[in-house]
Design a protein around this motif. Sequence first.
Motif, PDB file in Angstrom:
ATOM      1  N   GLY A 280       0.848  -1.190   0.000  1.00 45.09           N
ATOM      2  CA  GLY A 280       0.000   0.000   0.000  1.00 45.09           C
ATOM      3  C   GLY A 280       0.879   1.235   0.000  1.00 45.09           C
TER       4      GLY A 280
ATOM      5  N   GLY B 226       0.202   4.342  -0.210  1.00 41.42           N
ATOM      6  CA  GLY B 226      -0.631   5.530   0.004  1.00 41.42           C
ATOM      7  C   GLY B 226      -0.028   6.445   1.060  1.00 41.42           C
ATOM      8  N   ASN B 227      -0.899   7.171   1.756  1.00 42.94           N
ATOM      9  CA  ASN B 227      -0.436   8.126   2.780  1.00 42.94           C
ATOM     10  C   ASN B 227       0.429   7.445   3.828  1.00 42.94           C
ATOM     11  OD1 ASN B 227      -1.944  10.455   1.908  1.00 42.94           O
ATOM     12  ND2 ASN B 227      -3.768   9.327   2.540  1.00 42.94           N
ATOM     13  N   LEU B 228      -0.144   6.393   4.418  1.00 37.32           N
ATOM     14  CA  LEU B 228       0.547   5.736   5.526  1.00 37.32           C
ATOM     15  C   LEU B 228       1.781   4.969   5.047  1.00 37.32           C
ATOM     16  CD1 LEU B 228       0.233   5.309   8.567  1.00 37.32           C
ATOM     17  CD2 LEU B 228      -0.935   3.177   8.059  1.00 37.32           C
TER      18      LEU B 228
ATOM     19  N   ASP C  18       1.948  -2.028  -4.583  1.00 32.60           N
ATOM     20  CA  ASP C  18       0.624  -1.418  -4.730  1.00 32.60           C
ATOM     21  C   ASP C  18      -0.043  -2.076  -5.941  1.00 32.60           C
ATOM     22  OD1 ASP C  18      -0.373   1.540  -3.413  1.00 32.60           O
ATOM     23  OD2 ASP C  18      -1.544   0.738  -5.083  1.00 32.60           O
ATOM     24  N   ASN C  19      -1.373  -1.935  -6.036  1.00 31.50           N
ATOM     25  CA  ASN C  19      -2.035  -2.488  -7.221  1.00 31.50           C
ATOM     26  C   ASN C  19      -2.478  -1.390  -8.175  1.00 31.50           C
ATOM     27  OD1 ASN C  19      -4.211  -1.430  -5.913  1.00 31.50           O
ATOM     28  ND2 ASN C  19      -5.536  -3.224  -6.118  1.00 31.50           N
ATOM     29  N   ASP C  20      -2.129  -0.148  -7.850  1.00 30.74           N
ATOM     30  CA  ASP C  20      -2.491   0.988  -8.687  1.00 30.74           C
ATOM     31  C   ASP C  20      -1.362   1.226  -9.694  1.00 30.74           C
ATOM     32  OD1 ASP C  20      -2.985   3.444  -9.788  1.00 30.74           O
ATOM     33  OD2 ASP C  20      -3.494   4.442  -7.896  1.00 30.74           O
TER      34      ASP C  20
ATOM     35  N   LYS D 184       0.837   4.207  -9.558  1.00 32.21           N
ATOM     36  CA  LYS D 184       1.870   4.304  -8.504  1.00 32.21           C
ATOM     37  C   LYS D 184       3.060   3.393  -8.781  1.00 32.21           C
ATOM     38  CE  LYS D 184      -1.146   6.021  -4.959  1.00 32.21           C
ATOM     39  NZ  LYS D 184      -1.856   5.860  -3.717  1.00 32.21           N
TER      40      LYS D 184
ATOM     41  N   ALA E 279      -0.807  -1.650   4.680  1.00 26.49           N
ATOM     42  CA  ALA E 279      -1.253  -0.252   4.709  1.00 26.49           C
ATOM     43  C   ALA E 279      -2.183   0.000   3.523  1.00 26.49           C
ATOM     44  CB  ALA E 279      -0.055   0.683   4.678  1.00 26.49           C
ATOM     45  N   VAL E 280      -3.104  -0.943   3.324  1.00 23.00           N
ATOM     46  CA  VAL E 280      -4.099  -0.817   2.253  1.00 23.00           C
ATOM     47  C   VAL E 280      -5.457  -0.528   2.895  1.00 23.00           C
ATOM     48  CG1 VAL E 280      -2.873  -2.421   0.724  1.00 23.00           C
ATOM     49  CG2 VAL E 280      -4.657  -3.303   2.238  1.00 23.00           C
ATOM     50  N   PRO E 281      -6.442  -0.070   2.119  1.00 21.25           N
ATOM     51  CA  PRO E 281      -7.762   0.189   2.705  1.00 21.25           C
ATOM     52  C   PRO E 281      -8.363  -1.078   3.326  1.00 21.25           C
ATOM     53  CG  PRO E 281      -7.608   1.111   0.501  1.00 21.25           C
ATOM     54  CD  PRO E 281      -6.393   0.290   0.696  1.00 21.25           C
TER      55      PRO E 281
ATOM     56  N   ALA F 229      -9.462  -4.086   1.273  1.00 22.16           N
ATOM     57  CA  ALA F 229      -8.485  -4.943   0.589  1.00 22.16           C
ATOM     58  C   ALA F 229      -7.609  -5.720   1.569  1.00 22.16           C
ATOM     59  CB  ALA F 229      -7.602  -4.075  -0.313  1.00 22.16           C
TER      60      ALA F 229
ATOM     61  N   PHE G 215      -1.928  -2.183   9.824  1.00 20.56           N
ATOM     62  CA  PHE G 215      -2.466  -0.861  10.137  1.00 20.56           C
ATOM     63  C   PHE G 215      -3.938  -0.739   9.764  1.00 20.56           C
ATOM     64  CE2 PHE G 215       1.983   0.202  10.436  1.00 20.56           C
ATOM     65  CZ  PHE G 215       2.019   1.197  11.395  1.00 20.56           C
ATOM     66  N   SER G 216      -4.472  -1.720   9.017  1.00 19.77           N
ATOM     67  CA  SER G 216      -5.883  -1.604   8.638  1.00 19.77           C
ATOM     68  C   SER G 216      -6.745  -1.914   9.866  1.00 19.77           C
ATOM     69  CB  SER G 216      -6.200  -2.589   7.503  1.00 19.77           C
ATOM     70  OG  SER G 216      -6.427  -3.872   8.039  1.00 19.77           O
ATOM     71  N   PRO G 217      -7.941  -1.315   9.918  1.00 21.77           N
ATOM     72  CA  PRO G 217      -8.724  -1.454  11.154  1.00 21.77           C
ATOM     73  C   PRO G 217      -9.530  -2.748  11.239  1.00 21.77           C
ATOM     74  CG  PRO G 217      -9.790   0.076   9.653  1.00 21.77           C
ATOM     75  CD  PRO G 217      -8.575  -0.416   8.941  1.00 21.77           C
TER      76      PRO G 217
ATOM     77  N   ILE H  37      -4.359   3.108  15.650  1.00 20.03           N
ATOM     78  CA  ILE H  37      -4.110   4.468  16.131  1.00 20.03           C
ATOM     79  C   ILE H  37      -5.361   5.036  16.798  1.00 20.03           C
ATOM     80  CG2 ILE H  37      -3.484   6.822  15.405  1.00 20.03           C
ATOM     81  CD1 ILE H  37      -1.766   5.480  13.210  1.00 20.03           C
TER      82      ILE H  37
HETATM   83  N1  LIG Z   1      -3.518   7.583   7.123  1.00 21.07           N
HETATM   84  C1  LIG Z   1      -3.484   7.359   8.409  1.00 21.07           C
HETATM   85  O1  LIG Z   1      -3.114   8.216   9.245  1.00 21.07           O
HETATM   86  C2  LIG Z   1      -3.866   6.028   8.952  1.00 21.07           C
HETATM   87  C3  LIG Z   1      -3.712   5.843  10.281  1.00 21.07           C
HETATM   88  C4  LIG Z   1      -4.016   4.610  10.796  1.00 21.07           C
HETATM   89  C5  LIG Z   1      -4.454   3.600  10.005  1.00 21.07           C
HETATM   90  N2  LIG Z   1      -4.632   3.793   8.699  1.00 21.07           N
HETATM   91  C6  LIG Z   1      -5.094   2.672   7.876  1.00 21.07           C
HETATM   92  O2  LIG Z   1      -4.038   2.339   6.988  1.00 21.07           O
HETATM   93  C7  LIG Z   1      -4.571   1.924   5.749  1.00 21.07           C
HETATM   94  C8  LIG Z   1      -4.026   2.819   4.651  1.00 21.07           C
HETATM   95  O3  LIG Z   1      -4.396   4.182   4.865  1.00 21.07           O
HETATM   96  P1  LIG Z   1      -3.917   5.331   3.871  1.00 21.07           P
HETATM   97  O4  LIG Z   1      -4.400   6.608   4.431  1.00 21.07           O
HETATM   98  O5  LIG Z   1      -2.460   5.184   3.598  1.00 21.07           O
HETATM   99  O6  LIG Z   1      -4.752   4.952   2.533  1.00 21.07           O
HETATM  100  P2  LIG Z   1      -4.437   5.375   1.034  1.00 21.07           P
HETATM  101  O7  LIG Z   1      -5.711   5.256   0.322  1.00 21.07           O
HETATM  102  O8  LIG Z   1      -3.679   6.653   0.966  1.00 21.07           O
HETATM  103  O9  LIG Z   1      -3.449   4.215   0.531  1.00 21.07           O
HETATM  104  C9  LIG Z   1      -3.825   2.887   0.347  1.00 21.07           C
HETATM  105  C10 LIG Z   1      -3.001   2.301  -0.798  1.00 21.07           C
HETATM  106  O10 LIG Z   1      -3.296   0.903  -0.910  1.00 21.07           O
HETATM  107  C11 LIG Z   1      -3.358   0.582  -2.290  1.00 21.07           C
HETATM  108  N3  LIG Z   1      -4.135  -0.629  -2.460  1.00 21.07           N
HETATM  109  C12 LIG Z   1      -5.483  -0.788  -2.440  1.00 21.07           C
HETATM  110  N4  LIG Z   1      -5.822  -2.064  -2.638  1.00 21.07           N
HETATM  111  C13 LIG Z   1      -4.668  -2.745  -2.799  1.00 21.07           C
HETATM  112  C14 LIG Z   1      -4.362  -4.110  -3.057  1.00 21.07           C
HETATM  113  N5  LIG Z   1      -5.334  -5.040  -3.172  1.00 21.07           N
HETATM  114  N6  LIG Z   1      -3.075  -4.459  -3.176  1.00 21.07           N
HETATM  115  C15 LIG Z   1      -2.082  -3.540  -3.077  1.00 21.07           C
HETATM  116  N7  LIG Z   1      -2.312  -2.227  -2.845  1.00 21.07           N
HETATM  117  C16 LIG Z   1      -3.587  -1.844  -2.700  1.00 21.07           C
HETATM  118  C17 LIG Z   1      -3.979   1.813  -2.931  1.00 21.07           C
HETATM  119  O11 LIG Z   1      -3.724   1.872  -4.334  1.00 21.07           O
HETATM  120  C18 LIG Z   1      -3.301   2.929  -2.162  1.00 21.07           C
HETATM  121  O12 LIG Z   1      -2.104   3.339  -2.779  1.00 21.07           O
HETATM  122  C19 LIG Z   1      -6.085   2.005   5.886  1.00 21.07           C
HETATM  123  O13 LIG Z   1      -6.585   0.703   6.195  1.00 21.07           O
HETATM  124  C20 LIG Z   1      -6.306   2.978   7.022  1.00 21.07           C
HETATM  125  O14 LIG Z   1      -7.506   2.703   7.707  1.00 21.07           O
HETATM  126  C21 LIG Z   1      -4.337   4.991   8.138  1.00 21.07           C
END
Ligand SMILES: NC(=O)c1ccc[n+]([C@@H]2O[C@H](COP(=O)([O-])OP(=O)(O)OC[C@H]3O[C@@H](n4cnc5c(N)ncnc54)[C@H](O)[C@@H]3O)[C@@H](O)[C@H]2O)c1
Length: 212
Positions: free
Chosen positions: A87, A89-91, A113-115, A118, A149-151, A154, A173-175, A189
């Motif tokens: 993942g 993404g942000n995290l 990542d699967n995007d 990216k 760190a994916v949604p 997923a 990190f996913s909930p 968190i």
């Molecule tokens: N951002 C935060 O502060 C935070 C804090 C705690 C927990 N989380 C959890 O961490 C996870 C990620 O959060 P985020 O904010 O980084 O999300 P985000 O949407 O910014 O990033 C998620 C990434 O996962 C990728 N992804 C989706 N499905 C996938 C798959 N099947 N295989 C590979 N990659 C895949 C997406 O393309 C994306 O780049 C979530 O579950 C969120 O609940 C986030």
Amino acid sequence: MKIPKPTVKRLGLYYRCLARYKEEGVNFVSSQDIAERLNIKPSQVRKDLSYFGEFGKRGLGYNVSKLISEIAHIIGVNKEWNVAIIGAGNLGSALANYPGLIKHKFRVVAIFDNDREKVGKKIAGIQVSHISELEQKVKDMDIEIAVIAVPESAAQYVAEQVEEAGIKGIVNFSPIKLRTKIPVEDVDITLSFETLAYMILKNSPVESEKEE
Ligand SMILES: NC(=O)c1ccc[n+]([C@@H]2O[C@H](COP(=O)([O-])OP(=O)(O)OC[C@H]3O[C@@H](n4cnc5c(N)ncnc54)[C@H](O)[C@@H]3O)[C@@H](O)[C@H]2O)c1
């Protein structure tokens, strides 16, 4: 030997605390010293360290260097671990850029990542790979730990892919509670915020009353 999880968690704290003592040139410490720095009870420190035999000498305390290497051996920080972040993404990006991981010998060697947008882009100097390459890269790069760190939607599917790829443990990190045979450490968190909110309210009768 089965060591209780809370003890294992504290061993990491002891390890860092002792490393600081060593940097300061201290050769021996007491359980009292360790306990004060970590703000826990000396009896707790003694109990935790007693799981691993006699480390301390009466009067002298614990030999700092010896204790560091014993704990390092137990918690596995005397080796470097290769880590994959799933993942980008942000995290995932924040974690890849976090210098604290390598400081504790957890080296992020791959990001997936699967995007397609990216994939190929660089984060913290690491090129993002497509998730379909996971199994091959795990073998080639000797990756043992995955960070999920994916949604939420997923996360379970990714956990299954991670397990199939031969990864040995997950920091999640996913909930959601993942169903997998390999060890999972959840980082929630929001739960930390809720626990803190509870502690604040518990110590503040006025606030507690307001809530009711
Ligand atoms: N951002 C935060 O502060 C935070 C804090 C705690 C927990 N989380 C959890 O961490 C996870 C990620 O959060 P985020 O904010 O980084 O999300 P985000 O949407 O910014 O990033 C998620 C990434 O996962 C990728 N992804 C989706 N499905 C996938 C798959 N099947 N295989 C590979 N990659 C895949 C997406 O393309 C994306 O780049 C979530 O579950 C969120 O609940 C986030």
